[in-house]
Design an enzyme around this catalytic site. Sequence first.
Site, PDB file in Angstrom:
ATOM      1  N   THR A  12       0.816  -1.210   0.000  1.00 49.61           N
ATOM      2  CA  THR A  12       0.000   0.000   0.000  1.00 49.61           C
ATOM      3  C   THR A  12       0.849   1.258   0.000  1.00 49.61           C
ATOM      4  O   THR A  12       0.469   2.277  -0.590  1.00 49.61           O
ATOM      5  CB  THR A  12      -0.939   0.001   1.222  1.00 49.61           C
ATOM      6  OG1 THR A  12      -1.811  -1.130   1.144  1.00 49.61           O
ATOM      7  CG2 THR A  12      -1.774   1.268   1.286  1.00 49.61           C
ATOM      8  N   SER A  58       1.087  -7.261  -0.341  1.00 51.60           N
ATOM      9  CA  SER A  58       1.649  -8.275   0.567  1.00 51.60           C
ATOM     10  C   SER A  58       0.751  -9.485   0.739  1.00 51.60           C
ATOM     11  O   SER A  58       1.181 -10.488   1.302  1.00 51.60           O
ATOM     12  CB  SER A  58       1.991  -7.655   1.923  1.00 51.60           C
ATOM     13  OG  SER A  58       0.834  -7.288   2.640  1.00 51.60           O
ATOM     14  N   GLN A  59      -0.494  -9.425   0.238  1.00 47.35           N
ATOM     15  CA  GLN A  59      -1.295 -10.647   0.206  1.00 47.35           C
ATOM     16  C   GLN A  59      -0.661 -11.676  -0.719  1.00 47.35           C
ATOM     17  O   GLN A  59      -0.925 -12.882  -0.594  1.00 47.35           O
ATOM     18  CB  GLN A  59      -2.737 -10.351  -0.222  1.00 47.35           C
ATOM     19  CG  GLN A  59      -2.906  -9.979  -1.687  1.00 47.35           C
ATOM     20  CD  GLN A  59      -2.672  -8.495  -1.947  1.00 47.35           C
ATOM     21  OE1 GLN A  59      -2.238  -7.767  -1.053  1.00 47.35           O
ATOM     22  NE2 GLN A  59      -2.969  -8.043  -3.160  1.00 47.35           N
ATOM     23  N   ASP A  92      -0.451  -6.262   5.130  1.00 50.31           N
ATOM     24  CA  ASP A  92      -1.237  -7.469   5.407  1.00 50.31           C
ATOM     25  C   ASP A  92      -0.403  -8.612   5.965  1.00 50.31           C
ATOM     26  O   ASP A  92      -0.837  -9.320   6.881  1.00 50.31           O
ATOM     27  CB  ASP A  92      -1.953  -7.935   4.134  1.00 50.31           C
ATOM     28  CG  ASP A  92      -3.124  -7.042   3.769  1.00 50.31           C
ATOM     29  OD1 ASP A  92      -3.515  -6.212   4.607  1.00 50.31           O
ATOM     30  OD2 ASP A  92      -3.654  -7.175   2.650  1.00 50.31           O
ATOM     31  N   LYS A 164      -0.916  -6.825  12.974  1.00 47.66           N
ATOM     32  CA  LYS A 164      -1.890  -5.890  12.412  1.00 47.66           C
ATOM     33  C   LYS A 164      -3.217  -6.103  13.107  1.00 47.66           C
ATOM     34  O   LYS A 164      -3.755  -7.218  13.125  1.00 47.66           O
ATOM     35  CB  LYS A 164      -2.022  -6.097  10.901  1.00 47.66           C
ATOM     36  CG  LYS A 164      -2.905  -5.064  10.223  1.00 47.66           C
ATOM     37  CD  LYS A 164      -2.917  -5.236   8.712  1.00 47.66           C
ATOM     38  CE  LYS A 164      -3.770  -4.146   8.057  1.00 47.66           C
ATOM     39  NZ  LYS A 164      -3.784  -4.270   6.575  1.00 47.66           N
TER      40      LYS A 164
END
Length: 327
Positions: A12, A58-59, A92, A164
Site C-alpha cells: 500500500t 503483501s497478500q 497485510d 496488524k
Amino acid sequence: MPHIVILATGGTIAGASDARSQAGYNAGQISAEQLVAAAPGLEMIARISTEQVATIGSQDMNETVWFTLAARIDALLARDDVDGVLVTHGTDTLEETALFLDLVVSGEKPVVLVGAMRPATALSADGPLNLLEAVLVATAPQARNRGTLVVLNDMIHGAMDVTKSSTMEVQTFRSPNFGPAGHVTPNGVVFFRRAARRPVTYILPPAPPLPRVSIIYAHAGMDDGEIRGAVAAGAKGIVLAGVGDGNAAKAAIAALSEAVAAGIVVVRASRTGSGPVMRNIEVPDDALGFVASDFYGPAKARVLLQLLIANGITTPGAVQMAFGGPI
C-alpha cells in the site's frame, strides 16, 4: 552520513488510486525512487540507495521473495559501507516477513520494515512520514542488535510480537503482549527496553519452498475435515488457531493426535490475538505430543515451525524449546 539501502517490495505504501471505488487502489504501483522523492528530508538523515525487489501487494508475499530478501540483506549488512537496511512492505503480511527475517538474518546492523495504511496517492498519505521515521530508526545507534524492527505511525515494534490489529486504522500495528519497543519523537528515536536479540538464526535451504505447514482455524461445530485435508495435502506441520487457550473440538483434537502419530508436527496457538498458549491446561499435550505456542500467534507460529522443520528440528521437545521452552 549513514548509508541505508531501501529494498522495495510494493504494498500500500507504493499504492496508486483506482477508479473502481472512492477509496480503491492498487498496491505496488510506485517505484522505490518515487517513494524516496515523496519524503523530503531523507537526504538530511542518510545517504539512500534503492533496489526494487518486488512490486506486489503483501497478500501475494511468498517464499521466493522472502529468500531473495534474506540473501540480499545478508550481503548488504556484510558491507562496511552499509549501515542498515529498510524494507518497504504491504501491511497485510508484514508481521510474517518481519519474523522470517528476524529468524534468518544475522548481524547487529538494523533491519527495519515499513509500510502504510493509505496509498501514496491518497489525501494525507502516511507513507512518506513512516518512511522518514523508519530511516531515522535504521540510522539510530541504539537500534543495533535488536533484530528486525517494524516502524509505522511513530511506533517501533519488535518482530515477534507485532501484529496488524485493524483493517483501516492508521495505528493498526500493535504489540499486544509486550508493548512497543520504542517510538519516534520530534527529538529523535527512543527505545523502551535494552537491546536483547535472541541468538538463534536458522539456516535456509538452498532454495524455496519451505516445508508445508497448514493453519487450521478452530470454530464452533468443527469436525476433523480440515485437519485430514491438510494431512492429505502433504503438510509436514499443522498450527491450530484454537479457541481460547488453543483448544478445539474433540474430533479435531483426535485428528491432530493421529497426525502426530504419522510424523506431523502439531503446534497449538490461539485465535484470540493475545496471551500465551501454555502446556497441559485444557489439552494433555504431554500425552498427545503437541507443542504449545507460548506468545506466538498462528501466522507467526507457522513461520517458525516451517524454519524448524527445514532445520531438522521436529521432535515435540525440541520444537517446544524453540517456542519458549517448557511453559
